[in-house]
Design an enzyme around this catalytic site. Structure first.
Site, PDB file in Angstrom:
ATOM      1  N   ILE A   1       0.821  -1.220   0.000  1.00  0.00           N
ATOM      2  CA  ILE A   1       0.000   0.000   0.000  1.00  0.00           C
ATOM      3  C   ILE A   1       0.849   1.260   0.000  1.00  0.00           C
ATOM      4  CG2 ILE A   1      -2.192  -0.837   0.895  1.00  0.00           C
ATOM      5  CD1 ILE A   1      -1.263  -0.179   3.688  1.00  0.00           C
ATOM      6  N   GLY A   2       2.126   1.099   0.120  1.00  0.00           N
ATOM      7  CA  GLY A   2       2.978   2.280   0.057  1.00  0.00           C
ATOM      8  C   GLY A   2       4.433   1.926   0.240  1.00  0.00           C
ATOM      9  N   LYS A   3       5.266   2.800  -0.257  1.00  0.00           N
ATOM     10  CA  LYS A   3       6.703   2.607  -0.065  1.00  0.00           C
ATOM     11  C   LYS A   3       7.299   3.907   0.414  1.00  0.00           C
ATOM     12  CE  LYS A   3       7.754  -1.243  -3.000  1.00  0.00           C
ATOM     13  NZ  LYS A   3       8.142  -1.791  -4.267  1.00  0.00           N
ATOM     14  N   GLY A   4       8.089   3.827   1.434  1.00  0.00           N
ATOM     15  CA  GLY A   4       8.737   5.025   1.948  1.00  0.00           C
ATOM     16  C   GLY A   4      10.233   4.836   1.958  1.00  0.00           C
ATOM     17  N   GLY A   5      10.907   5.802   2.527  1.00  0.00           N
ATOM     18  CA  GLY A   5      12.354   5.740   2.568  1.00  0.00           C
ATOM     19  C   GLY A   5      12.857   4.601   3.443  1.00  0.00           C
TER      20      GLY A   5
ATOM     21  N   GLY B   1      11.023   1.709   4.262  1.00  0.00           N
ATOM     22  CA  GLY B   1      10.509   0.371   4.017  1.00  0.00           C
ATOM     23  C   GLY B   1       9.243   0.343   3.193  1.00  0.00           C
ATOM     24  N   THR B   2       8.714  -0.859   3.094  1.00  0.00           N
ATOM     25  CA  THR B   2       7.506  -1.063   2.302  1.00  0.00           C
ATOM     26  C   THR B   2       6.343  -1.328   3.248  1.00  0.00           C
ATOM     27  OG1 THR B   2       8.946  -2.094   0.700  1.00  0.00           O
ATOM     28  CG2 THR B   2       6.606  -2.427   0.373  1.00  0.00           C
ATOM     29  N   VAL B   3       5.204  -0.754   2.903  1.00  0.00           N
ATOM     30  CA  VAL B   3       4.023  -0.944   3.758  1.00  0.00           C
ATOM     31  C   VAL B   3       3.038  -1.878   3.058  1.00  0.00           C
ATOM     32  CG1 VAL B   3       2.198   0.218   5.059  1.00  0.00           C
ATOM     33  CG2 VAL B   3       4.363   1.396   4.656  1.00  0.00           C
TER      34      VAL B   3
ATOM     35  N   ASP C   1       9.381  15.260  11.441  1.00  0.00           N
ATOM     36  CA  ASP C   1       9.257  14.946  10.011  1.00  0.00           C
ATOM     37  C   ASP C   1       7.812  15.122   9.542  1.00  0.00           C
ATOM     38  OD1 ASP C   1      10.164  14.204   7.518  1.00  0.00           O
ATOM     39  OD2 ASP C   1      10.118  12.055   7.906  1.00  0.00           O
TER      40      ASP C   1
HETATM   41  N1  LIG Z   1      -1.134   2.726   8.628  1.00  0.00           N
HETATM   42  C1  LIG Z   1      -1.197   2.882   7.318  1.00  0.00           C
HETATM   43  N2  LIG Z   1      -2.370   2.661   6.682  1.00  0.00           N
HETATM   44  C2  LIG Z   1      -2.473   2.822   5.344  1.00  0.00           C
HETATM   45  N3  LIG Z   1      -1.455   3.212   4.556  1.00  0.00           N
HETATM   46  C3  LIG Z   1      -0.269   3.451   5.132  1.00  0.00           C
HETATM   47  C4  LIG Z   1      -0.082   3.293   6.537  1.00  0.00           C
HETATM   48  N4  LIG Z   1       1.200   3.626   6.835  1.00  0.00           N
HETATM   49  C5  LIG Z   1       1.773   3.964   5.669  1.00  0.00           C
HETATM   50  N5  LIG Z   1       0.898   3.862   4.647  1.00  0.00           N
HETATM   51  C6  LIG Z   1       1.169   4.142   3.229  1.00  0.00           C
HETATM   52  O1  LIG Z   1       2.511   3.822   2.956  1.00  0.00           O
HETATM   53  C7  LIG Z   1       3.194   4.959   2.444  1.00  0.00           C
HETATM   54  C8  LIG Z   1       4.621   4.921   2.897  1.00  0.00           C
HETATM   55  O2  LIG Z   1       4.682   5.163   4.276  1.00  0.00           O
HETATM   56  P1  LIG Z   1       6.055   5.286   5.044  1.00  0.00           P
HETATM   57  O3  LIG Z   1       5.763   5.815   6.404  1.00  0.00           O
HETATM   58  O4  LIG Z   1       6.787   4.025   4.954  1.00  0.00           O
HETATM   59  O5  LIG Z   1       6.904   6.253   4.171  1.00  0.00           O
HETATM   60  P2  LIG Z   1       6.985   7.810   3.947  1.00  0.00           P
HETATM   61  O6  LIG Z   1       6.503   8.536   5.153  1.00  0.00           O
HETATM   62  O7  LIG Z   1       6.311   8.115   2.642  1.00  0.00           O
HETATM   63  O8  LIG Z   1       8.521   8.011   3.725  1.00  0.00           O
HETATM   64  P3  LIG Z   1       9.648   8.130   4.795  1.00  0.00           P
HETATM   65  O9  LIG Z   1       9.602   6.881   5.621  1.00  0.00           O
HETATM   66  O10 LIG Z   1      10.859   8.259   3.972  1.00  0.00           O
HETATM   67  O11 LIG Z   1       9.324   9.366   5.586  1.00  0.00           O
HETATM   68  C9  LIG Z   1       2.412   6.152   2.937  1.00  0.00           C
HETATM   69  O12 LIG Z   1       2.538   7.243   2.080  1.00  0.00           O
HETATM   70  C10 LIG Z   1       0.975   5.619   2.959  1.00  0.00           C
HETATM   71  O13 LIG Z   1       0.390   5.745   1.696  1.00  0.00           O
END
Ligand SMILES: Nc1ncnc2c1ncn2[C@@H]1O[C@H](COP(=O)(O)OP(=O)(O)OP(=O)(O)O)[C@@H](O)[C@H]1O
Length: 681
Positions: free
Chosen positions: A97-101, A103-105, A221
């Site tokens: 559902i998402g990827k951030g810096g 990890g993968t969600v 952040d």
């Molecule tokens: N609890 C959650 N429920 C639904 N979607 C989520 C949830 N947590 C994260 N996501 C999805 O995953 C994406 C990535 O989240 P994540 O916190 O890993 O990264 P980020 O905040 O975009 O980047 P970084 O970790 O670099 O700050 C989010 O933008 C969101 O769309």
């Protein structure tokens, strides 16, 4: 008469000896047995204790005796890897559902049908460990309807694989980032009412963290991807990986202690929150106090995590980075962003004539080329390498650039090689040119800057977050390049550096995604996207307060959150990224959202900033109030920014924005909206 020996008594000494020996053997063997049994028992006890310790999170009761809004007793569930694997269908790509810096969600579903979100931390590094611990200890100890609930965690350390997972409540409407910037026009579904209530929710979340918690928590952040939305579009803050707690010392002025840094520091016992660490610290109290002079409790906080990590790299140096040190951003490094981008880069954009957004982008591109090559282990695999040298702002460095993988255009690579050879010659004659000069020369030599960059990046000088999926004009697509292309697909984050995508090409859905991303790859929007989502140990570019970007200060303060919140407000209202650079002709003053807002404020036309997709369907008074509030939050001097409880009161219409708040603003607004009676609750 010769005495006859008793035949029965004759063997007696022999028997005695035998018995004694037998007795001895029995005693020794039984004591050995007991000894080994004891050793085994102790070892077993010790290892099970160790195992237990590693599974026991020292939960941080942030609000042990504070307001009822926080729950000290919140217990996190320890999930098993098997459970999470089952819930996410073996971490299926379809459940991403998402990827951030970091990890993968994934979306997970329990047997009884409840949804949750699982964040799999992609690598085990000091930084990801720090973030993991931060999340557990800080978010795990907080409970508020304005914060995403952390449900549990999981360690998996089988077969030399070290996986860390964080399990959160599921937020069906994902993040504000997706809602605002999705290509399918997601932003249009965000009505004015929703936008305003999101602003208010985030403000309330920060109010809870800054004033409702004891000790206060600084998020560090705040940005759209860390604002998640529930089914009713109520906003909740997530991602506490970079957050800090402020701790007050007995002696008077407080010293903020970062929890994780205590654990990292070998010589510092884990004595819990509030124990000051004196190990290899150089604390500039004057800076800290200056920055927090307007703080209610006069507490100071500092980013010890950054300091400690810097120690790791800098062999116990007391400061984060030495002046004039060669810049070298590693995925886990905490080198100062301010140094990376040049000192005060953000403020130089403010019409001072020193740097504008374009220069900044140029500098950014230069740094990408400089940094990517050294830090990406993936690149070492390739056969052909060339060495180039640059003289970035803070030092001369030599780096190796991989030749493009098979399937990439050879001639383009040669062009690049020539350019680098040319650069090498230049370097010899002129050793101390800075990055900006180097790029100006680049620009001069190439009439079409974008085309040149395209060639460079295509030859594996990679572009952050973008997969290699060129279309048209005979360019290579990910599909065209097969495995090579697959391997080349990567993304960049300052938290992790470049990462390869593992299974993207095998997944049709992803291929589609690649296409859409690739099609706009060179639109220039990529810069905007990357710049507003690139995270460092300090926060995210464009959202970081200037006091953290300039190089000197390393203290994370509430006013830093206020600054980020100011940027966030403008992003919500305008539906734009904070730095929006397009390749297509565009008024440059609009590129930097904050500068543009200041200009509009000066000309008394702040409402021009409001998202065009809203058309006229918004509350002008509220929009004006939000924009002016944002300007107040964006003041360069932290002490001039309002604190979060004032922000909440202003948004509720219980307080007016102080005109004095704009006193030192580079572009004071000509017209201030703000007097409203009881607006929202
Ligand atoms: N609890 C959650 N429920 C639904 N979607 C989520 C949830 N947590 C994260 N996501 C999805 O995953 C994406 C990535 O989240 P994540 O916190 O890993 O990264 P980020 O905040 O975009 O980047 P970084 O970790 O670099 O700050 C989010 O933008 C969101 O769309």
């Amino acid at each position: 008469m010769p005495s006859r020996q008793n035949p029965i008594l004759r063997p007696k000494p022999f028997n005695n000896n035998r018995t004694r020996a037998l007795f001895l053997i029995l005693t020794v063997s039984s004591s050995l047995l007991i000894f080994f049994a004891l050793i085994y028992f102790i070892y077993h006890l010790w290892s099970s204790l160790l195992n237990r310790c590693s599974r026991t999170i020292p939960f941080f009761d942030v609000a042990a005796d504070a307001s009822s809004s926080s729950s000290p007793s919140s217990k996190l569930q320890l999930f098993s890897y098997k459970e999470l694997k089952l819930a996410t269908n073996d971490f299926d790509e379809a459940n991403v559902i998402g990827k951030g810096g970091s990890g993968t969600v994934f979306r997970g579903i329990t047997r009884d049908g409840k949804l949750f979100a699982v964040k799999r931390l992609d690598s085990l590094s000091l930084q990801s460990e720090a973030e993991f611990q931060n999340e557990l200890q800080i978010l795990g100890g907080l409970k508020s309807s304005f914060l995403v609930t952390l449900l549990g965690y999981c360690f998996d350390e089988k077969d030399h694989h070290h996986h860390r997972f964080l399990v959160y409540e599921y937020m069906p409407n994902k993040s504000l980032q997706e809602l605002l910037f999705n290509e399918d026009g997601g932003g249009s579904c965000l009505s004015w009412e929703r936008r305003f209530s999101i602003v208010l929710d985030v403000a309330k979340a920060l109010e809870f963290m800054h004033f409702g918690c004891d000790p206060p928590v600084i998020h560090g952040d705040i940005k759209p991807s860390n604002v998640l939305l529930d089914c009713e579009f109520r906003a909740k803050i997530s991602d506490f990986g970079l957050s800090r707690v402020k701790v007050e010392e007995e002696g008077g002025y407080g010293v903020g202690v970062d929890l994780f840094s205590q654990e990292l520091s070998e010589s510092t016992p884990q004595t819990g929150v509030g124990t000051p660490t004196h190990h290899h610290e150089v604390v500039d109290f004057s800076l800290a106090l200056q920055a927090s002079s307007s703080s209610k409790n006069s507490r100071t906080s500092r980013n010890i995590k950054a300091m400690n990590l810097a120690m790791e790299e800098g062999e116990g140096r007391g400061k984060e980075v030495e002046e004039n040190e060669e810049m070298n951003v590693s995925p886990n490094s905490v080198l100062d962003l301010g140094k990376q981008w040049g000192r005060d880069w953000w403020w130089k954009q403010e019409g001072s004539g020193e740097l504008c957004s374009k220069d900044y982008v140029r500098e950014w591109i230069g740094s990408q080329i400089h940094n990517n090559t050294e830090e990406n282990p993936d690149w070492d695999n390739d056969e052909k390498k060339i060495t180039i040298s640059t003289t970035p702002e803070l030092g001369v460095s030599t780096r190796t650039v991989d030749k493009a993988e098979s399937g990439l255009n050879e001639s383009r690579f040669d062009t690049l090689q020539e350019k680098f050879a040319e650069e090498e010659t230049h370097k010899k004659s002129k050793k101390h040119r800075n990055m900006e000069e180097w790029w100006k020369e680049e620009e001069h030599n190439n009439k079409n800057k974008i085309r040149v960059l395209r060639v460079k990046f295509k030859n594996r000088l990679r572009v952050p977050h973008f997969r290699y999926c060129f279309h048209g004009k005979g360019e290579n697509t990910v599909e065209d390049r097969g495995e090579g292309g697959e391997a080349a697909a990567g993304e960049f984050s300052f938290r992790r550096g470049w990462r390869r995508k593992s299974s993207s090409s095998s997944n049709n859905k992803n291929k589609k995604k690649n296409k859409s991303i690739g099609s706009e790859m060179w639109s220039g929007d990529l810069f905007s996207r990357e710049l507003s989502s690139t995270t460092s140990m300090r926060g995210t570019l464009c959202y970081i307060a200037p006091e953290y970007g300039g190089g000197g200060c390393c203290y994370l303060m509430e006013k830093g959150d206020i600054y980020s919140f100011g940027v966030l407000i403008l992003v919500i209202i305008s539906g734009r990224r904070p730095l929006h650079v397009l390749a297509s002709p565009m008024k440059l003053e609009k590129a930097n959202l904050v500068s543009w807002c200041r200009q509009l404020a000066q000309s008394g036309n702040v409402l021009e900033l409001v998202d065009e997709r809203l058309k006229d369907l918004y509350n002008k008074e509220e929009a004006g109030l939000c924009i002016n509030l944002a300007l107040a939050c964006l003041q360069k001097a932290p002490e001039l920014r309002p604190d979060i409880s004032e922000v909440v009161r202003i948004l509720r219409g219980e307080m007016e924005i102080s005109a004095a708040a704009f006193e030192f603003s580079p572009s004071p607004p000509a017209k201030i909206y703000g007097s409203r009676s009881k607006r929202r609750s």
